[in-house]
Scaffold this motif. Structure first.
Motif, PDB file in Angstrom:
ATOM      1  N   TRP A   9       0.837  -1.204   0.000  1.00 44.80           N
ATOM      2  CA  TRP A   9       0.000   0.000   0.000  1.00 44.80           C
ATOM      3  C   TRP A   9       0.871   1.251   0.000  1.00 44.80           C
ATOM      4  CZ3 TRP A   9      -4.427   1.736  -1.318  1.00 44.80           C
ATOM      5  CH2 TRP A   9      -4.912   2.942  -0.822  1.00 44.80           C
ATOM      6  N   ASP A  16       1.429   6.396  -6.943  1.00 45.32           N
ATOM      7  CA  ASP A  16       0.226   7.160  -7.262  1.00 45.32           C
ATOM      8  C   ASP A  16       0.498   8.660  -7.214  1.00 45.32           C
ATOM      9  OD1 ASP A  16      -2.594   7.420  -7.813  1.00 45.32           O
ATOM     10  OD2 ASP A  16      -2.866   7.955  -5.708  1.00 45.32           O
ATOM     11  N   ALA A  55      -3.313  -4.150  -9.422  1.00 46.52           N
ATOM     12  CA  ALA A  55      -4.736  -4.272  -9.081  1.00 46.52           C
ATOM     13  C   ALA A  55      -5.217  -3.014  -8.360  1.00 46.52           C
ATOM     14  CB  ALA A  55      -4.971  -5.507  -8.220  1.00 46.52           C
ATOM     15  N   LEU A  56      -4.412  -2.491  -7.447  1.00 46.36           N
ATOM     16  CA  LEU A  56      -4.765  -1.245  -6.762  1.00 46.36           C
ATOM     17  C   LEU A  56      -4.874  -0.097  -7.765  1.00 46.36           C
ATOM     18  CD1 LEU A  56      -2.475  -1.542  -3.615  1.00 46.36           C
ATOM     19  CD2 LEU A  56      -4.976  -1.492  -3.606  1.00 46.36           C
ATOM     20  N   ASP A  57      -3.981  -0.079  -8.735  1.00 49.15           N
ATOM     21  CA  ASP A  57      -4.008   0.967  -9.753  1.00 49.15           C
ATOM     22  C   ASP A  57      -5.273   0.881 -10.598  1.00 49.15           C
ATOM     23  OD1 ASP A  57      -2.828   3.204 -11.109  1.00 49.15           O
ATOM     24  OD2 ASP A  57      -2.392   1.834 -12.761  1.00 49.15           O
ATOM     25  N   ALA A  58      -5.686  -0.335 -10.936  1.00 48.57           N
ATOM     26  CA  ALA A  58      -6.909  -0.507 -11.728  1.00 48.57           C
ATOM     27  C   ALA A  58      -8.122   0.021 -10.969  1.00 48.57           C
ATOM     28  CB  ALA A  58      -7.109  -1.974 -12.084  1.00 48.57           C
ATOM     29  N   VAL A  59      -8.176  -0.251  -9.673  1.00 49.47           N
ATOM     30  CA  VAL A  59      -9.288   0.250  -8.848  1.00 49.47           C
ATOM     31  C   VAL A  59      -9.219   1.768  -8.754  1.00 49.47           C
ATOM     32  CG1 VAL A  59     -10.273   0.262  -6.531  1.00 49.47           C
ATOM     33  CG2 VAL A  59      -9.528  -1.891  -7.559  1.00 49.47           C
ATOM     34  N   ARG A  60      -8.004   2.311  -8.593  1.00 53.18           N
ATOM     35  CA  ARG A  60      -7.822   3.767  -8.500  1.00 53.18           C
ATOM     36  C   ARG A  60      -8.303   4.445  -9.780  1.00 53.18           C
ATOM     37  NH1 ARG A  60      -7.508   8.737  -8.130  1.00 53.18           N
ATOM     38  NH2 ARG A  60      -5.632   9.873  -7.589  1.00 53.18           N
ATOM     39  N   GLN A  62     -10.496   3.291 -11.973  1.00 53.66           N
ATOM     40  CA  GLN A  62     -11.947   3.136 -12.075  1.00 53.66           C
ATOM     41  C   GLN A  62     -12.652   4.161 -11.201  1.00 53.66           C
ATOM     42  OE1 GLN A  62     -13.368  -0.706 -10.858  1.00 53.66           O
ATOM     43  NE2 GLN A  62     -15.488  -0.216 -11.351  1.00 53.66           N
ATOM     44  N   ILE A  63     -12.213   4.318  -9.968  1.00 59.39           N
ATOM     45  CA  ILE A  63     -12.838   5.280  -9.052  1.00 59.39           C
ATOM     46  C   ILE A  63     -12.663   6.700  -9.574  1.00 59.39           C
ATOM     47  CG2 ILE A  63     -12.646   6.303  -6.753  1.00 59.39           C
ATOM     48  CD1 ILE A  63     -11.996   3.441  -5.737  1.00 59.39           C
ATOM     49  N   TYR A  64     -11.475   7.020 -10.066  1.00 62.79           N
ATOM     50  CA  TYR A  64     -11.211   8.365 -10.571  1.00 62.79           C
ATOM     51  C   TYR A  64     -12.150   8.718 -11.715  1.00 62.79           C
ATOM     52  CZ  TYR A  64      -8.876  12.312 -12.724  1.00 62.79           C
ATOM     53  OH  TYR A  64      -8.616  13.547 -13.271  1.00 62.79           O
ATOM     54  N   GLU A  66     -14.998   7.258 -12.632  1.00 64.52           N
ATOM     55  CA  GLU A  66     -16.408   7.284 -12.224  1.00 64.52           C
ATOM     56  C   GLU A  66     -16.735   8.601 -11.549  1.00 64.52           C
ATOM     57  OE1 GLU A  66     -17.063   3.815  -9.852  1.00 64.52           O
ATOM     58  OE2 GLU A  66     -17.110   2.483 -11.587  1.00 64.52           O
TER      59      GLU A  66
END
Length: 95
Positions: A9, A16, A55-60, A62-64, A66
């Motif tokens: 993390w 990030d 995987a964390l980057d992919a979620v980041r 997606q959230i950004y 959205e």
């Protein structure tokens, strides 16, 4: 975050913060950036750590994006009033 993954993390947060942008949003963390970061930090992430960062980057991402969709500027309302020569002159004096 389990304590066993807390370093992943922390690594992701470093990557990030340094990610490049395009002016239209953020870019995913590239393999080149991950490689440069690991050489600079003198760490050799294992495969599961690299997979976790990606995987964390992919979620980041997606959230950004959205969030970007929900924060779009509201559409400007168009007046229902017809444009007359008097209204034009009032809006654009001296033309």
């Amino acid at each position: 975050m389990p304590s066993a993954g807390s370093h992943v993390w922390r690594w992701f947060r470093e990557l990030d913060r340094a990610r490049p942008g395009t002016g239209y949003g953020i870019n995913p963390i590239s393999w080149h950036e991950l490689d440069a970061w690991s050489r600079r930090r003198k760490v050799e992430p294992s495969q599961w750590e690299v997979d976790a960062i990606m995987a964390l980057d992919a979620v980041r991402m997606q959230i950004y994006y959205e969030k970007q969709k929900t924060e779009e500027e509201p559409k400007q309302e168009v007046s229902q009033r017809p444009l007359s020569s008097r209204l034009f002159d009032a809006l654009f004096p001296g033309r």
